[in-house]
Design a protein around this motif. Structure first.
Motif, PDB file in Angstrom:
ATOM      1  N   THR A 170     -58.924  11.635  93.466  1.00  0.00           N
ATOM      2  CA  THR A 170     -58.303  12.038  94.574  1.00  0.00           C
ATOM      3  C   THR A 170     -57.282  10.923  95.094  1.00  0.00           C
ATOM      4  O   THR A 170     -56.046  11.280  95.387  1.00  0.00           O
ATOM      5  N   THR A 171     -57.642   9.938  95.620  1.00  0.00           N
ATOM      6  CA  THR A 171     -56.996   8.851  96.149  1.00  0.00           C
ATOM      7  C   THR A 171     -55.599   8.413  95.108  1.00  0.00           C
ATOM      8  O   THR A 171     -54.731   8.122  95.571  1.00  0.00           O
ATOM      9  N   ASP A 172     -56.351   8.098  93.834  1.00  0.00           N
ATOM     10  CA  ASP A 172     -55.238   7.846  92.982  1.00  0.00           C
ATOM     11  C   ASP A 172     -54.385   8.651  92.726  1.00  0.00           C
ATOM     12  O   ASP A 172     -53.028   8.513  92.492  1.00  0.00           O
ATOM     13  N   ALA A 173     -54.431  10.169  92.858  1.00  0.00           N
ATOM     14  CA  ALA A 173     -53.219  11.124  92.764  1.00  0.00           C
ATOM     15  C   ALA A 173     -52.416  10.851  93.808  1.00  0.00           C
ATOM     16  O   ALA A 173     -51.180  11.010  93.920  1.00  0.00           O
ATOM     17  N   LEU A 174     -52.859  10.558  95.061  1.00  0.00           N
ATOM     18  CA  LEU A 174     -52.094  10.586  96.346  1.00  0.00           C
ATOM     19  C   LEU A 174     -51.129   9.301  96.292  1.00  0.00           C
ATOM     20  O   LEU A 174     -50.083   9.326  96.439  1.00  0.00           O
ATOM     21  N   VAL A 175     -51.657   8.214  95.866  1.00  0.00           N
ATOM     22  CA  VAL A 175     -51.089   6.947  95.883  1.00  0.00           C
ATOM     23  C   VAL A 175     -49.892   6.850  95.039  1.00  0.00           C
ATOM     24  O   VAL A 175     -48.977   5.956  94.696  1.00  0.00           O
ATOM     25  N   ARG A 176     -50.057   7.822  93.693  1.00  0.00           N
ATOM     26  CA  ARG A 176     -49.102   7.802  92.743  1.00  0.00           C
ATOM     27  C   ARG A 176     -47.648   8.724  93.064  1.00  0.00           C
ATOM     28  O   ARG A 176     -46.659   8.920  92.353  1.00  0.00           O
ATOM     29  N   SER A 177     -48.042   9.796  94.395  1.00  0.00           N
ATOM     30  CA  SER A 177     -47.134  10.539  94.437  1.00  0.00           C
ATOM     31  C   SER A 177     -45.890  10.063  95.687  1.00  0.00           C
ATOM     32  O   SER A 177     -46.236   8.697  95.968  1.00  0.00           O
ATOM     33  N   ASN A 178     -44.795  10.583  95.671  1.00  0.00           N
ATOM     34  CA  ASN A 178     -43.777  10.014  96.448  1.00  0.00           C
ATOM     35  C   ASN A 178     -44.248   9.761  97.882  1.00  0.00           C
ATOM     36  O   ASN A 178     -43.712   8.754  98.379  1.00  0.00           O
ATOM     37  N   GLU A 179     -44.861  10.508  98.461  1.00  0.00           N
ATOM     38  CA  GLU A 179     -45.183  10.409  99.794  1.00  0.00           C
ATOM     39  C   GLU A 179     -46.901  10.365 100.332  1.00  0.00           C
ATOM     40  O   GLU A 179     -47.242  10.682 101.367  1.00  0.00           O
ATOM     41  N   GLY A 180     -47.685  10.075  99.083  1.00  0.00           N
ATOM     42  CA  GLY A 180     -48.991  10.392  99.356  1.00  0.00           C
ATOM     43  C   GLY A 180     -49.987   9.242  99.782  1.00  0.00           C
ATOM     44  O   GLY A 180     -50.866   9.380 100.200  1.00  0.00           O
ATOM     45  N   ARG A 181     -49.103   8.042  99.665  1.00  0.00           N
ATOM     46  CA  ARG A 181     -49.891   6.730 100.169  1.00  0.00           C
ATOM     47  C   ARG A 181     -50.434   6.773 101.565  1.00  0.00           C
ATOM     48  O   ARG A 181     -51.506   6.233 101.742  1.00  0.00           O
ATOM     49  N   VAL A 182     -49.329   7.377 102.530  1.00  0.00           N
ATOM     50  CA  VAL A 182     -49.840   7.637 103.886  1.00  0.00           C
ATOM     51  C   VAL A 182     -51.178   8.516 103.867  1.00  0.00           C
ATOM     52  O   VAL A 182     -51.926   8.308 104.643  1.00  0.00           O
ATOM     53  N   LYS A 183     -50.815   9.457 103.180  1.00  0.00           N
ATOM     54  CA  LYS A 183     -51.988  10.423 103.472  1.00  0.00           C
ATOM     55  C   LYS A 183     -53.428   9.913 102.762  1.00  0.00           C
ATOM     56  O   LYS A 183     -54.298  10.073 103.098  1.00  0.00           O
ATOM     57  N   ALA A 184     -53.396   8.903 101.847  1.00  0.00           N
ATOM     58  CA  ALA A 184     -54.400   8.295 101.209  1.00  0.00           C
ATOM     59  C   ALA A 184     -55.257   7.538 102.315  1.00  0.00           C
ATOM     60  O   ALA A 184     -56.217   7.314 102.418  1.00  0.00           O
ATOM     61  N   GLY A 185     -54.239   6.741 103.012  1.00  0.00           N
ATOM     62  CA  GLY A 185     -54.902   5.865 104.020  1.00  0.00           C
ATOM     63  C   GLY A 185     -55.408   6.764 105.062  1.00  0.00           C
ATOM     64  O   GLY A 185     -56.618   6.255 105.626  1.00  0.00           O
ATOM     65  N   GLN A 186     -54.951   7.894 105.607  1.00  0.00           N
ATOM     66  CA  GLN A 186     -55.630   8.708 106.455  1.00  0.00           C
ATOM     67  C   GLN A 186     -56.792   9.267 105.951  1.00  0.00           C
ATOM     68  O   GLN A 186     -57.722   9.398 106.640  1.00  0.00           O
ATOM     69  N   ILE A 187     -57.060   9.447 104.724  1.00  0.00           N
ATOM     70  CA  ILE A 187     -58.349   9.648 104.115  1.00  0.00           C
ATOM     71  C   ILE A 187     -59.257   8.847 104.376  1.00  0.00           C
ATOM     72  O   ILE A 187     -60.669   9.100 104.541  1.00  0.00           O
ATOM     73  N   ILE A 188     -59.032   7.664 104.007  1.00  0.00           N
ATOM     74  CA  ILE A 188     -60.150   6.396 104.233  1.00  0.00           C
ATOM     75  C   ILE A 188     -60.538   6.328 105.650  1.00  0.00           C
ATOM     76  O   ILE A 188     -61.775   6.396 106.002  1.00  0.00           O
ATOM     77  N   ARG A 189     -59.412   6.585 106.705  1.00  0.00           N
ATOM     78  CA  ARG A 189     -59.920   6.483 108.194  1.00  0.00           C
ATOM     79  C   ARG A 189     -60.753   7.595 108.495  1.00  0.00           C
ATOM     80  O   ARG A 189     -61.720   7.626 109.244  1.00  0.00           O
ATOM     81  N   GLN A 190     -60.412   8.696 107.957  1.00  0.00           N
ATOM     82  CA  GLN A 190     -61.482  10.144 108.279  1.00  0.00           C
ATOM     83  C   GLN A 190     -62.806   9.950 107.471  1.00  0.00           C
ATOM     84  O   GLN A 190     -63.473  10.161 108.415  1.00  0.00           O
ATOM     85  N   CYS A 191     -62.831   9.336 106.530  1.00  0.00           N
ATOM     86  CA  CYS A 191     -64.108   9.167 105.853  1.00  0.00           C
ATOM     87  C   CYS A 191     -64.781   8.347 106.650  1.00  0.00           C
ATOM     88  O   CYS A 191     -66.173   8.493 106.677  1.00  0.00           O
ATOM     89  N   LEU A 192     -64.467   7.146 106.951  1.00  0.00           N
ATOM     90  CA  LEU A 192     -65.110   5.948 108.008  1.00  0.00           C
ATOM     91  C   LEU A 192     -65.722   6.871 109.239  1.00  0.00           C
ATOM     92  O   LEU A 192     -66.629   6.387 109.742  1.00  0.00           O
ATOM     93  N   GLN A 193     -65.001   8.027 109.412  1.00  0.00           N
ATOM     94  CA  GLN A 193     -65.229   8.661 110.955  1.00  0.00           C
ATOM     95  C   GLN A 193     -66.500   9.700 110.616  1.00  0.00           C
ATOM     96  O   GLN A 193     -67.420   9.779 111.513  1.00  0.00           O
TER      97      GLN A 193
END
Length: 257
Positions: A170-193
């Motif tokens: 999932t994270t790999d798909a996001l960081v490879r997309s045009n605008e997904g790296r920001v969303k991938a970072g959001q997921i990390i923060r949400q996971c930790l919460q």
């Protein structure tokens, strides 16, 4: 050791696998590669993939049996600290059998939630799983399916409510997309919460540790939650090396897990 699954595919090799002629000369391939953070492209991908006839689980990277030795021991260890079923999230499940297999093979009681942004994928996976009449090793285990944007985990799960989050591609798909790296970072923060202080996020990725560890540590520094990051090599499949990144909330020494 990785087991070859003919329906498993590396994101690096996705474009080769999905040549336009295999998708009825549509623009699906380029659209998906450039917009892997968009719900519409995943709906279209799974709709076309599911229209080919008999259902087959589509596995990004590899299937459950290639990584069960990374997942099941973590579950076993966590179960020592809890009397309740462990709540496990298969994040961005697509139509992978990963979540259902964890439910089936875990000797410990687990509450497995398979979640994906695509309602098409969720419908196909749930319908297929129901036809299998899976029997779990533990009679207290539960399996469920939900449509969910994984950048909005806090909207679905309470703080400190999950024991284990699985991220296979999932994270790999996001960081490879045009605008997904920001969303991938959001997921990390949400996971930790939403992870318990005794919980972990397991990311399965083909990204080299020299790049992924730097990115993970940078994203974690931007949160108010300290965490430890570790990595193990999963193995090599079709010339691509895969890794398991484990992100664990750091707990003060005086706190009991």
């Amino acid at each position: 050791m990785l087991l070859l699954n003919r329906f498993a595919v590396s994101l690096r090799h996705f474009q080769k696998l999905t040549k336009p002629r295999r998708w009825h000369h549509t623009s699906l391939t380029n659209e998906l590669i450039e917009n892997m953070d968009k719900k519409a492209t995943w709906d279209r991908f799974y709709a076309e993939n599911g229209s080919k006839g008999k259902f087959k689980n589509f596995e990004w990277f590899f299937g459950f049996h290639a990584v069960q030795e990374f997942i099941l021991p973590v579950i076993q260890t966590m179960s020592h600290f809890h009397s309740h079923p462990l709540h496990i999230l298969d994040m961005g499940c697509g139509t992978s059998a990963l979540g259902p297999c964890v439910y089936k093979h875990s000797p410990c009681a687990v509450n497995v939630t398979c979640a994906d942004i695509s309602p098409v994928a969720i419908r196909l996976l749930e319908e297929h799983t129901n036809t299998l009449s899976l029997q779990s090793q533990n009679p207290s285990s539960v399996l469920s399916f939900i449509e969910m944007d994984c950048t909005q985990l806090r909207g679905q799960f309470e703080s400190r409510s999950l024991d284990l989050i699985l991220d296979k591609g999932t994270t790999d798909a996001l960081v490879r997309s045009n605008e997904g790296r920001v969303k991938a970072g959001q997921i990390i923060r949400q996971c930790l919460q939403v992870l318990r202080t005794s919980g972990s996020l397991l990311q399965f990725s083909d990204e080299d540790p020299d790049a992924r560890l730097v990115w993970l540590e940078r994203e974690i520094r931007e949160t108010d939650q300290a965490a430890d990051v570790g990595v193990q090599e999963v193995g090599e499949l079709r010339g691509v090396s895969y890794f398991c990144y484990q992100i664990t909330p750091r707990v003060a020494s005086h706190l009991k897990l």
